[in-house]
Design an enzyme around this catalytic site. Structure first.
Site, short mmCIF file in Angstrom:
data_model
loop_
_atom_site.label_atom_id
_atom_site.label_comp_id
_atom_site.label_asym_id
_atom_site.label_seq_id
_atom_site.Cartn_x
_atom_site.Cartn_y
_atom_site.Cartn_z
N ILE A 92 -6.26 -2.74 5.99
CA ILE A 92 -6.15 -3.29 4.63
C ILE A 92 -5.81 -4.77 4.72
O ILE A 92 -4.66 -5.17 4.64
CB ILE A 92 -5.11 -2.53 3.80
N HIS B 207 -7.73 -10.80 -6.46
CA HIS B 207 -9.10 -11.27 -6.34
C HIS B 207 -10.02 -10.63 -7.38
O HIS B 207 -9.80 -9.49 -7.80
CB HIS B 207 -9.63 -10.97 -4.94
N ILE C 95 0.84 -1.20 0.00
CA ILE C 95 0.00 0.00 0.00
C ILE C 95 0.88 1.26 0.00
O ILE C 95 0.68 2.17 -0.81
CB ILE C 95 -0.95 0.00 1.22
#
Lengths: 407, 479
Positions: free
Chosen positions: B335, B50, B13
């Site tokens: 996250i 995903h 991130i």
């Protein structure tokens, strides 16, 4: 003149190179390390060559005996083979670049590698200080580095035992040697000379159940195992240590062999070989720990010489008899005995599955017993050798080697 | 010395945010507590991109998952990071499971996932013949992918560094002080002046937020363990194989990795210790048993590595936006999965919040995007031959299991953000990732590192501070 390419210049490859040259072949010897000798270079302890030279040599000395005889052989060190396919070997090194050589015969002598912590799935942290015994040996004997102050050895394979002594001599304390099985997998002489002589306790039927330490190893948790080899709850104890050495088995290194489509014996994890060390692929031979994990280098050299001679002469194809392990026996090498061959006697090499004080090695042809030899003491840690006449083998359908314990 | 933005945390991130901000005329600093990027959640996860059918419609998770999935392919192509869109199957084994699959399907459609399909037993087994015979159906998602997670974080960080973003490693943040025109951030003993802060501190993000008095969220980390199996098992399945999700998570997955291995895991064990990444015997046993329900033929004797990773759970959704305490302090927190997928989208949203906080995000005209990562083993033979001619170091194979050459290690050591540890080389080059787990190449990588960094072998660490491999020269012990 036949061209023979040999992959690996450890004890197997060195012996094969000399034997092939002496038999009249032009030999190319490829070695991935910068030096010849393979793992012998880091085995600075003595005990090598008792059978072959009737002397107790160190590893480098033993290798030296062969390296001194390497004249008239094309040698490329620092050279990694990437691929073998139908007689062609593709390799790289910084000097010659990428090259492919085609020869009449190829000899596989890549040796073996150690089973790792991952392979045996020890739970816990993943700190520094966990080494395979061979890697630790390299650090100490080649790099000249001290790797720890207080060690635990998991597994009682020979390299682990040798390293227990080596670390002790280097001023480290070896707190314990921990073995999953109820017996050691190492040579008896190493148990005596490396553990007993230094008062290092050997915990049989125990294993390491947890690795503790975030940065560098701080401790291991050890537990007793039951007959199913699973840890017995409640028996755990902690041993503080900064080093864990793993000596939990060796695996023949056959990635090239598999990729070349050569048949692998599931019992040895090595190629299926004839008694002259030819694999199932015509013109490709194999010898040493790539075929079966040996405990004495002398026999590795013998195997190398056999492969070297056969590769130089080029064996005609012909009928053969299959040899397979039966009850009490883990594997047998060679897996195939040719009906025609240079020697009248073939030696079968194998390991029994569990220790036996008194028993017999019995060979069957189908249901029929064809050979029986008494043995006083057998253990998986020591390779068994059983000579058998080629004539006997060639009249058999299939030979099955078994071990029978006296009751 | 004044920064426009300080990013706290060098996981995927933080690195994605650094990469995004590097496009702009800003002075940016990334501070990282550990000695490398990708040292927390990013280094130990399922490495899945995903599709986006899990998240609740309308959530930040759903939004950034879908967007991140769309961005991932182009990003990985530009940065030469391994990514493969192999698709996934969520398996059902009962009537209850089939109704869960239907719900997931509907949720996915609502979220905007493309190509979803409910498959019956035969269609499922046709796609994956090695699945358990009692499978009754599945949800097929063609947009699911696999990626090299630390490779992605590193690539984004390297491009950011090349374009002027500064990095301070081994710099844990110990204090943040708010002031009129920004913050003072103390990290690794240095105090930095900045207009804005991006909090991408992973499992520590609530602690970092607490440094300015924020207490709007709390992270309760959980730990998930994995198996990595030899390449001999890597082709057992050709899609990512999930089980039906429960309250505990997405279940145990089975997938090939971009490196060609098979990954199996994780479980989910809540814990209080944010640093404990030990893989316990119970976890490993549970994962093995559960995975075999999906793919009974996995040969766990081919295991080469176990590991566990830690994830920032505890919040129902991703927290993306300004702190209630201070609009110039942007939280990217909680996250958990699918954070890796969402990273590129989260970084874009972070940039938008920074603009709202008053930063001028003017695009630089001299930004150099892209990166190449040359892997010798993946080149055709004629290219390999040329590589060695041009640089003989490519002719010296160091890692024999993975065929990694000295040339590649030297490339990594001379690239932006070079490795300083043996594991740092492993993450960049792949040395020691194979079946011998560094038994052969470990000492050689160690030697090259010491030589190139100009330090003694015993100063080289395996991984974290204090993880020295050797203690000194032999014959120096206190005997």
């Amino acid at each position: 003149m036949r061209n023979v390419t040999i992959i690996g210049a450890g004890p197997a490859g060195l012996a094969a190179a000399i034997a092939a040259r002496d038999a009249g072949a032009h030999v190319l010897l490829l070695e991935r390390a910068k030096e010849l000798g393979g793992i012998l270079n880091q085995c600075i302890h003595n005990g090598f060559g008792l059978y072959r030279f009737r002397e107790e040599l160190t590893g480098p000395e033993y290798a030296g005996r062969f390296i001194d005889g390497l004249h008239d052989i094309d040698i490329r060190t620092d050279t990694m083979v990437l691929e073998i396919s139908s007689g062609s070997v593709t390799a790289v090194n910084p000097k010659d670049g990428l090259f492919t050589v085609t020869s009449d015969a190829v000899i596989l002598a890549m040796g073996c590698r150690e089973r790792t912590c991952g392979a045996i799935g020890v739970p816990g942290d993943r700190p520094a200080g966990v080494f395979t015994a061979g890697a630790a040996q390299r650090y100490m004997n080649i790099e000249g580095l001290r790797i720890g102050k207080r060690a635990v050895i998991l597994g009682s394979g020979d390299i682990g035992l040798i390293m227990a002594r080596r670390m002790t001599l280097e001023g480290a304390e070896v707190a314990a040697c921990v073995e999953l099985m109820p017996y050691s997998s190492g040579l008896n002489r190493n148990i005596v000379q490396c553990l007993h002589d230094f008062d290092i306790p050997l915990y049989l039927s125990h294993t390491v159940t947890r690795i503790i330490g975030r940065s560098r190893l701080e401790a291991v948790e050890v537990a007793e195992v039951g007959p199913d080899r699973k840890p017995v709850p409640g028996t755990e104890f902690r041993i503080d240590c900064d080093t864990l050495l793993l000596s939990v088995g060796l695996i023949p290194e056959n990635e090239l062999t598999r990729a070349a489509g050569i048949a692998i014996d599931p019992h040895t994890n090595g190629p299926v070989v004839y008694d002259d060390m030819e694999t199932t692929q015509k013109g490709v031979y194999a010898c040493g720990n790539v075929v079966q994990v040996h405990d004495l280098v002398d026999f590795v050299s013998d195997e190398g010489e056999r492969a070297g001679r056969a590769a130089a002469s080029g064996q005609p194809e012909g009928a053969y008899t299959e040899v397979q392990p039966g009850s009490g026996v883990g594997y047998v090498v060679p897996q195939r005995i040719r009906h025609e061959g240079a020697e009248d006697t073939v030696t079968l090499f194998f390991r029994v599955r569990k220790p036996c004080r008194k028993g017999s090695l019995v060979v069957y042809d189908g249901e029929r017993e064809v050979l029986r030899k008494k043995r006083l003491y057998m253990t998986p840690g020591e390779m068994e050798k059983l000579p058998i006449s080629r004539e006997l083998a060639s009249t058999a359908e299939t030979l099955t080697v078994t071990m029978e314990e006296d009751t | 010395m004044r920064y426009d933005c300080i990013i706290i945390g060098g996981g995927v991130i933080g690195c994605a945010t650094a990469y995004t901000l590097a496009h702009c005329q800003l002075r940016t600093l990334l501070v990282e507590a550990e000695n490398d990027v990708a040292m927390g959640t990013t280094r130990a996860n399922s490495a899945i991109v995903h599709a986006g059918y899990d998240a609740i419609p309308g959530s930040a998770m759903a939004r950034t998952n879908i967007r991140g999935n769309e961005l991932m392919e182009g990003l990985c192509r530009r940065l030469d990071v391994r990514f493969e869109r192999i698709g996934s199957l969520v398996l059902g084994f009962s009537e209850d499971d089939l109704s869960t699959l239907k719900k997931l399907y509907e949720r996915g459609v609502k979220n905007g996932v493309r190509g979803l399909a409910l498959l019956d037993r035969e269609q499922t087994l046709e796609k994956e013949p090695n699945l358990a015979a009692n499978v009754t159906g599945s949800l097929y998602a063609p947009t699911t992918g696999i990626v090299d997670p630390w490779g992605l974080a590193l690539a984004m960080a390297q491009v950011a560094a090349r374009n002027g973003v500064e990095f301070a490693f081994s710099s844990p943040v110990t204090a943040i002080t708010r002031k009129e025109n920004g913050f003072f951030v103390t990290a690794g003993g240095q105090t930095y002046d900045t207009r804005t802060v991006v909090n991408a501190a992973g499992v520590y993000s609530d602690i970092i937020h607490g440094m300015i008095g924020g207490d709007s969220f709390h992270i309760t980390p959980d730990r998930g363990a994995y198996y990595v199996l030899d390449k001999s098992q890597g082709k057992l399945v050709s899609h990512v194989i999930f089980q039906c999700p429960t309250e505990k998570g997405k279940g145990v997955l089975v997938s090939s990795t971009v490196h060609g291995n098979l990954i199996v895991g994780p479980d989910a064990v809540p814990q209080t210790d944010r640093t404990d990444v030990a893989a316990t015997a119970e976890s490993l046993d549970y994962i093995r048993r559960t995975a075999l329900l999906s793919v009974p033929g996995i040969n766990f004797r081919e295991n080469i590595r176990n590991f566990a990773g830690i994830r920032a759970r505890g919040t129902p959704d991703f927290i993306i936006g300004p702190s209630p305490v201070d609009p110039r302090f942007i939280n990217l927190a909680g996250i958990q999965s699918p954070g890796l997928t969402a990273a590129p989208a989260i970084a874009q949203e972070a940039a938008a919040w920074l603009r709202m906080a008053g930063l001028k995000l003017e695009e630089r005209d001299d930004f150099i995007d892209g990166r190449t990562h040359i892997e010798f083993r993946r080149q055709p033979r004629e290219v390999q031959a040329r590589m060695i001619r041009e640089n003989p170091a490519y002719g010296r194979v160091i890692c024999r299991c993975e065929t990694i050459t000295e040339g590649e290690i030297l490339d990594a050591l001379h690239a932006p953000l070079p490795p300083r540890t043996v594991d740092g080389v492993k993450r960049r080059c792949g040395t020691g990732m194979g079946r011998c787990q560094g038994g052969f190449c470990g000492p050689r990588v160690h030697e090259i590192l010491a030589r190139e960094l100009g330090v003694a072998m015993w100063e080289i660490e395996k991984d974290r501070p204090g993880s020295q491999i050797a203690l000194g020269e032999t014959k120096e012990a206190d005997v």
